[in-house]
Design a protein around this motif. Sequence first.
Motif, short mmCIF file in Angstrom:
data_model
loop_
_atom_site.label_atom_id
_atom_site.label_comp_id
_atom_site.label_asym_id
_atom_site.label_seq_id
_atom_site.Cartn_x
_atom_site.Cartn_y
_atom_site.Cartn_z
N GLU A 28 0.83 -1.20 0.00
CA GLU A 28 0.00 0.00 0.00
C GLU A 28 0.86 1.26 0.00
O GLU A 28 0.47 2.29 -0.56
CB GLU A 28 -0.95 0.01 1.20
CG GLU A 28 -1.91 -1.16 1.25
CD GLU A 28 -2.98 -1.11 0.16
OE1 GLU A 28 -2.84 -0.32 -0.80
OE2 GLU A 28 -3.96 -1.86 0.26
N GLY A 29 2.04 1.17 0.61
CA GLY A 29 2.98 2.28 0.51
C GLY A 29 3.35 2.54 -0.93
O GLY A 29 3.38 3.69 -1.40
N ALA A 30 3.62 1.47 -1.68
CA ALA A 30 3.94 1.62 -3.10
C ALA A 30 2.72 2.06 -3.90
O ALA A 30 2.82 2.92 -4.79
CB ALA A 30 4.48 0.30 -3.64
N ARG A 31 1.56 1.47 -3.58
CA ARG A 31 0.34 1.78 -4.31
C ARG A 31 -0.03 3.25 -4.18
O ARG A 31 -0.61 3.85 -5.10
CB ARG A 31 -0.78 0.90 -3.76
CG ARG A 31 -2.06 0.88 -4.57
CD ARG A 31 -3.05 -0.05 -3.90
NE ARG A 31 -4.30 -0.18 -4.64
CZ ARG A 31 -5.36 -0.80 -4.18
NH1 ARG A 31 -5.33 -1.36 -2.97
NH2 ARG A 31 -6.46 -0.89 -4.90
N CYS A 90 8.98 -7.71 -5.12
CA CYS A 90 8.67 -6.85 -6.27
C CYS A 90 8.60 -5.37 -5.92
O CYS A 90 9.04 -4.52 -6.71
CB CYS A 90 7.36 -7.30 -6.91
SG CYS A 90 7.47 -8.87 -7.78
N VAL A 91 8.04 -5.03 -4.77
CA VAL A 91 7.87 -3.62 -4.44
C VAL A 91 9.21 -2.89 -4.29
O VAL A 91 9.40 -1.83 -4.90
CB VAL A 91 6.98 -3.46 -3.19
CG1 VAL A 91 7.06 -2.03 -2.66
CG2 VAL A 91 5.54 -3.81 -3.52
N PRO A 92 10.16 -3.40 -3.50
CA PRO A 92 11.43 -2.68 -3.40
C PRO A 92 12.16 -2.55 -4.73
O PRO A 92 12.89 -1.58 -4.96
CB PRO A 92 12.24 -3.53 -2.41
CG PRO A 92 11.21 -4.24 -1.60
CD PRO A 92 10.10 -4.54 -2.56
N LEU A 93 11.95 -3.51 -5.64
CA LEU A 93 12.61 -3.44 -6.95
C LEU A 93 12.09 -2.28 -7.80
O LEU A 93 12.77 -1.87 -8.75
CB LEU A 93 12.44 -4.76 -7.70
CG LEU A 93 13.28 -5.93 -7.20
CD1 LEU A 93 12.98 -7.19 -8.02
CD2 LEU A 93 14.77 -5.60 -7.28
N LEU A 94 10.91 -1.75 -7.47
CA LEU A 94 10.42 -0.57 -8.19
C LEU A 94 11.37 0.61 -8.02
O LEU A 94 11.37 1.54 -8.84
CB LEU A 94 9.03 -0.17 -7.67
CG LEU A 94 7.86 -1.04 -8.14
CD1 LEU A 94 6.60 -0.68 -7.34
CD2 LEU A 94 7.60 -0.85 -9.63
N TRP A 172 12.16 7.04 -5.42
CA TRP A 172 12.79 5.72 -5.33
C TRP A 172 13.31 5.34 -3.94
O TRP A 172 13.21 4.16 -3.56
CB TRP A 172 13.90 5.59 -6.38
CG TRP A 172 15.15 6.39 -6.13
CD1 TRP A 172 15.45 7.63 -6.61
CD2 TRP A 172 16.26 6.00 -5.33
NE1 TRP A 172 16.67 8.05 -6.17
CE2 TRP A 172 17.21 7.06 -5.38
CE3 TRP A 172 16.57 4.87 -4.57
CZ2 TRP A 172 18.42 7.02 -4.70
CZ3 TRP A 172 17.79 4.82 -3.89
CH2 TRP A 172 18.70 5.88 -3.97
N PRO A 173 13.87 6.26 -3.11
CA PRO A 173 14.34 5.80 -1.78
C PRO A 173 13.22 5.25 -0.91
O PRO A 173 13.42 4.31 -0.14
CB PRO A 173 14.95 7.07 -1.17
CG PRO A 173 15.28 7.94 -2.33
CD PRO A 173 14.19 7.68 -3.32
N ALA A 174 12.03 5.84 -1.04
CA ALA A 174 10.90 5.37 -0.25
C ALA A 174 10.53 3.94 -0.62
O ALA A 174 10.21 3.12 0.25
CB ALA A 174 9.70 6.29 -0.45
N LEU A 175 10.60 3.62 -1.91
CA LEU A 175 10.29 2.26 -2.35
C LEU A 175 11.33 1.27 -1.85
O LEU A 175 10.99 0.14 -1.48
CB LEU A 175 10.21 2.23 -3.88
CG LEU A 175 9.06 3.04 -4.49
CD1 LEU A 175 9.24 3.18 -6.00
CD2 LEU A 175 7.72 2.38 -4.17
#
Length: 390
Positions: A28-31, A90-94, A172-175
């Motif tokens: 949800e952080g990424a979304r 998958c999310v951190p790889l964004l 990107w750092p947040a992801l």
Amino acid sequence: MSNGRLLSPWRAILGFGLVSLAADMVYEGARSITGPLLAGLGASALVVGLVTGAGEAAALLLRLVSGPLADRTARYWALTIFGYGLTAVCVPLLAVTPFLGGAGLAVAAVLIVSERIGKAVRSPAKSALLAEAAGAVGRGRGFAVHKALDQVGAFAGPLLVAALVAAGGVIWPALAVLALPGVAAMILLVWLRHRFPAPPAREPSDTSVSTSLPRTFHWFAASAGLATGGLVTFGLISYHASETGRVPIAAVPVLYAAAMAAGAVAALASGHLYDRWGARVLYALPALAAATPALALSTSTAAIVTGSLLWGAAIGVQDSTVKALVADLVMAPRRATAYGVFAAVQGVAALVGGVLAGALYEQSLTLLAVVFAAAQLLSAVLLTVTLRMR
């Protein structure tokens, strides 16, 4: 395994809720920042609608396979852990996509859809496990408490993302930081596996369990599908909010966090009322979803915020109390299958709705609001048919 190590139903529900809390911080952080991320990589409104719609479709359609697989093999835990693992990776790889040049948008789209595939793999199995625990305490309350904890993570993740984006000025750092709650979720999940047993597999010779799902279930799945297709994605809402300049990019995750908080309240309230009043409380879902586009896609900051809160409330009901009715309509040995079929119907609707919303957004916001309100009206009609057949 000794019985002394097994968790009580409420503790199992809390355990699942804590796993969802940590995992929701990740996806949800990424979304919360998907719209601006894709826009920064060169996506149009149509592409945002297509990617987010395809992601939701994958998260729902593929459960048509994973649900029956869980019931047939009783590998509820293996599927649950594998699905959460995909999300955690998958999310951190964004975070690397802004550095990939022209390939960044395509890679981001693949990762977003792949993360949603992880959701498809785990959800029917996890819902069957949760329904097993919640049956002893009241399914409305059990699913509601789980969803409320889930929403705490959905609230905290976007706030973390917002703080990091505001501090650094880039996404990107947040992801990348979202890898940390992902690891926590996996550790907690493995611990929980050894303390809550999965339901046994249904024997092929067991004729007490029908191989078909009840008609009431299919009517309700159609109703929920229309509600899902007629609910605009937050990807499009955040795209609109940032592209119109009504909400700064750094504030978009805060808006999403507020929507998740509204979802937690809606889940708890609807779950409590479900156990007291029954399934008619679910009429709230099409009502909330119908009001969302006109507000969330307006040119007023206050209306966008209000529409986002209504969207979050609709999601809260959809992801908690709706599942309680599915469990009440279908026998335990067929529940993972039912959740898979149910989600497949929602997946088709999500894909159609996502693409339709993106296309209509570029043509006429008024027409978008009217079409989606009509879908919610039909959803309410089919819900009436379902309740009268019970």
